[in-house]
Design a protein around this motif. Structure first.
Motif, PDB file in Angstrom:
ATOM      1  N   ARG A 115       0.763   6.409  -6.625  1.00 56.59           N
ATOM      2  CA  ARG A 115      -0.260   7.534  -7.214  1.00 56.59           C
ATOM      3  C   ARG A 115       0.177   8.782  -7.076  1.00 56.59           C
ATOM      4  N   TYR A 116       0.580   9.250  -6.191  1.00 54.75           N
ATOM      5  CA  TYR A 116       1.031  10.647  -5.931  1.00 54.75           C
ATOM      6  C   TYR A 116       2.199  11.213  -6.815  1.00 54.75           C
ATOM      7  N   LYS A 160       1.965   1.644  -3.368  1.00 58.99           N
ATOM      8  CA  LYS A 160       0.901   2.237  -4.381  1.00 58.99           C
ATOM      9  C   LYS A 160       0.745   3.482  -3.871  1.00 58.99           C
ATOM     10  N   SER A 161       0.702   4.075  -2.999  1.00 52.09           N
ATOM     11  CA  SER A 161       0.278   5.432  -2.591  1.00 52.09           C
ATOM     12  C   SER A 161       1.337   6.419  -3.062  1.00 52.09           C
ATOM     13  N   ARG A 162       2.453   5.826  -2.989  1.00 51.88           N
ATOM     14  CA  ARG A 162       3.741   6.696  -3.515  1.00 51.88           C
ATOM     15  C   ARG A 162       3.534   6.910  -5.125  1.00 51.88           C
ATOM     16  N   GLU A 170       0.790  -1.190  -0.152  1.00 54.51           N
ATOM     17  CA  GLU A 170      -0.160  -0.004  -0.090  1.00 54.51           C
ATOM     18  C   GLU A 170       0.785   1.157   0.066  1.00 54.51           C
ATOM     19  N   THR A 171       1.750   1.301   0.609  1.00 56.44           N
ATOM     20  CA  THR A 171       2.656   2.220   0.651  1.00 56.44           C
ATOM     21  C   THR A 171       3.340   2.622  -0.669  1.00 56.44           C
TER      22      THR A 171
END
Lengths: 209, 386
Positions: free
Chosen positions: A198-199, A194-196, A191-192
């Protein structure tokens, strides 16, 4: 004389047959063949990964000179550790530890060591060699100028990304690694990563719009 | 993201991934896929990979360091270094031997010729020549001491502040005195030609009759000068090997005296050594006579010296006042107007060469012998200072 001609004919025939075989072989089998002494397997392996790996390192570091050093060091480690890779990852393909992930992990570790040794953050701007857009002889001049401008904007946005986001983007785009592989490589959760990602992609999209 | 509707969530995630993928495609489209490593780097890495596979069994220990550092010539450089080491050992051995030999020669030279304070010390046993030269070896000892004393005086004078000219003047005066002394002495026969086959310098010295080379009436000032040159008699007597000297003089006195006189004519220190030796021997006997209780030994001592110098048998007795008075007596060649000029010169030489105490002592003896003589101003000042 006839014996020599026959031998040469057989060799050329074998090379012609083996070349497509090597080209179609997986990275892990090529690595095993190289560890057994087949240097052509290494050539195929190297040719397959040289471009993405080169772009990953140079754009992650932001300097073509340091990227070249890291590129050379990483491939030398591959050469030296060929037998350990084969013995430890005999079934790497099945266990989800392919050669590409291993190669990029080596590059990631070298890059982090270099940045840690220099006690600096990755370059927020890239040198001209990294920003330079490759010229295509068959491209039209108008299209080439537009692409060069978009390329420069993209590279500038990439350089302005935080190091973690930049690396995730490069590993995803150049290394074609999955989120799980990126998470294993960088030591973070899926998830980390994925979040990175996305940003980072959102910022890049703004720059390309 | 709404977690209550899995389908909606899945579709939303797919849309998100699709958008990501579109951005990535755009990235790949705009970033260009052509940037590649330089061809030289490709060739280097491929050659490195081929060499690593082909030379696995011949890689020496530690070569991985060079290999990993990107040195494509790592194998060859290691072999070259080993070959160079194998070729260098003869030169290293030769240099070591030369160094050890040089140090040994230096050590041998220093320890042989110096003792304690760096000054060369004469030892009779080192210079004794076996056989015929054995008798002459002790006779050269006082000569060397006299030469060394003269050089020490000159070096002491030279070490005084602003004394370069003084040292030169002292040296010149010494030479002048030697010339005057030689001209005043009775003519001795010319030295016999030296046998060219004889290599030993001590053996090659001419043999001259003792009576011709050792005049009985040597001027008293010369003996005083000689004694002063050698320092105090007691100090020199302690330094000399008296036993060997006495035995050699008993054995062949004529040979010794002749050798000494022959050497004196060519030595750097222009001091007639025969007289000096006689006086030293006499003083030694005097000391022996005063300390020993045996009268016989005291009476035998002068006899030994009488053989070599019968005319001065009285010199073996203690130096009384009359003897001291005679040492300043003007000789036949003295100037009538200034009969004590030589004495003054001798005192000045001693004073200028730094032997102020000896000059003062000599001046005191002169004043005692000739109290009525009017001293020059400089000597009067010296007498007053004493």
């Amino acid at each position: 004389m006839s014996l020599l001609a026959t031998t040469l004919h057989l060799y050329l025939s074998a090379a012609a047959v083996l070349a497509p075989v090597l080209t179609a072989a997986s990275d892990e089998s090529l690595m095993q063949a190289y560890s057994a002494g087949d240097t052509r397997a290494f050539e195929v392996l190297y040719t397959r990964h040289r471009g993405p790996f080169w772009r990953y390192l140079t754009r992650l570091i932001g300097s073509s000179a340091e990227g070249e050093e890291l590129f050379q060091d990483a491939w030398q480690r591959v050469i030296v550790a060929r037998e350990s890779y084969v013995s430890a990852g005999a079934n790497a393909e099945a266990t989800g530890s392919p050669f590409r992930a291993w190669l990029f992990r080596i590059g990631h570790n070298l890059a982090m060591d270099r940045l840690r040794h220099k006690n600096i953050a990755p370059e927020s701007s890239m040198d001209d060699n990294v920003l330079q857009f490759p010229a295509h002889s068959d491209a039209e001049p108008e299209h080439m100028s537009i692409s060069a401008e978009a390329h420069q904007r993209l590279m500038q946005s990439l350089a302005e990304l935080p190091a973690e986001q930049r690396e995730v983007v490069l590993l995803r785009a150049e290394g074609e690694l999955s989120l799980e592989e990126i998470g294993v490589l960088t030591g973070h959760g899926r998830e980390t990563v994925k979040s990175r990602l996305r940003y980072a992609l959102a910022k890049l999209k703004q720059s390309l719009a | 993201m709404d977690t209550r509707d899995p389908k909606a969530n899945a579709s939303k995630a797919a849309d998100e991934l699709g958008r990501h993928q579109r951005v990535l495609d755009a990235y790949l489209a705009h970033s260009g896929s052509d940037p590649m490593p330089p061809p030289a780097l490709d060739a280097k890495l491929l050659a490195l990979a081929a060499r690593a596979v082909n030379s696995t069994n011949t890689v020496p220990v530690g070569v991985e360091t060079n290999f990993a550092s990107g040195d494509a010539n790592g194998f060859r450089s290691i072999k070259t270094n080993a070959r160079a080491r194998r070729r260098r050992w003869p030169f290293a051995l030769a240099a070591s031997v030369a160094t050890i030999g040089f140090v040994a020669i230096l050590a041998r030279t220093n320890f042989q010729d110096t003792e304690g304070y760096g000054e060369p010390i004469y030892q009779a046993s080192k210079y004794e020549v076996p056989g015929a030269a054995a008798d002459q070896a002790p006779a050269t000892a006082p000569l060397q001491e006299a030469t060394l004393d003269s050089s020490r005086e000159q070096s002491a004078a030279a070490s005084m502040p602003g004394s370069a000219d003084k040292a030169k003047m002292s040296h010149d005066r010494t030479i002048e005195q030697a010339i005057g002394r030689i001209s005043a002495a009775p003519e001795s026969p010319a030295p016999e030609p030296v046998d060219p086959e004889t290599t030993d310098a001590a053996v090659a010295r001419p043999i001259v009759p003792a009576a011709a080379s050792a005049p009985a009436s040597m001027p008293a000032e010369e003996s005083d000068l000689a004694v002063s040159k050698l320092g105090t008699p007691s100090a020199d007597l302690q330094a000399a090997d008296t036993r060997s000297r006495r035995s050699s003089m008993d054995a062949a006195p004529a040979v010794n005296l002749a050798a000494e006189n022959a050497v004196v004519e060519t030595a750097e220190a222009p001091v007639p050594m025969s007289k000096t030796i006689e006086q030293l021997a006499a003083a030694e006997e005097e000391k022996a006579a005063s300390t020993a209780s045996n009268k016989v030994q005291a009476s035998q001592a002068p006899q030994a010296t009488m053989r070599s110098e019968p005319a001065q048998s009285g010199a073996s007795a203690p130096l009384d006042d009359a003897t001291k008075k005679d040492e300043f007596a003007p000789d036949a060649q003295s100037d009538a107007a200034n009969p004590h000029a030589k004495t003054y010169t001798a005192i000045r030489v001693l004073r200028d060469s730094g032997e102020v105490m000896k000059a003062g002592a000599m001046l005191a003896r002169f004043q005692k012998a000739y109290p009525q003589v009017q001293l020059p101003e400089d000597l009067a000042a010296l007498a007053k200072a004493n």
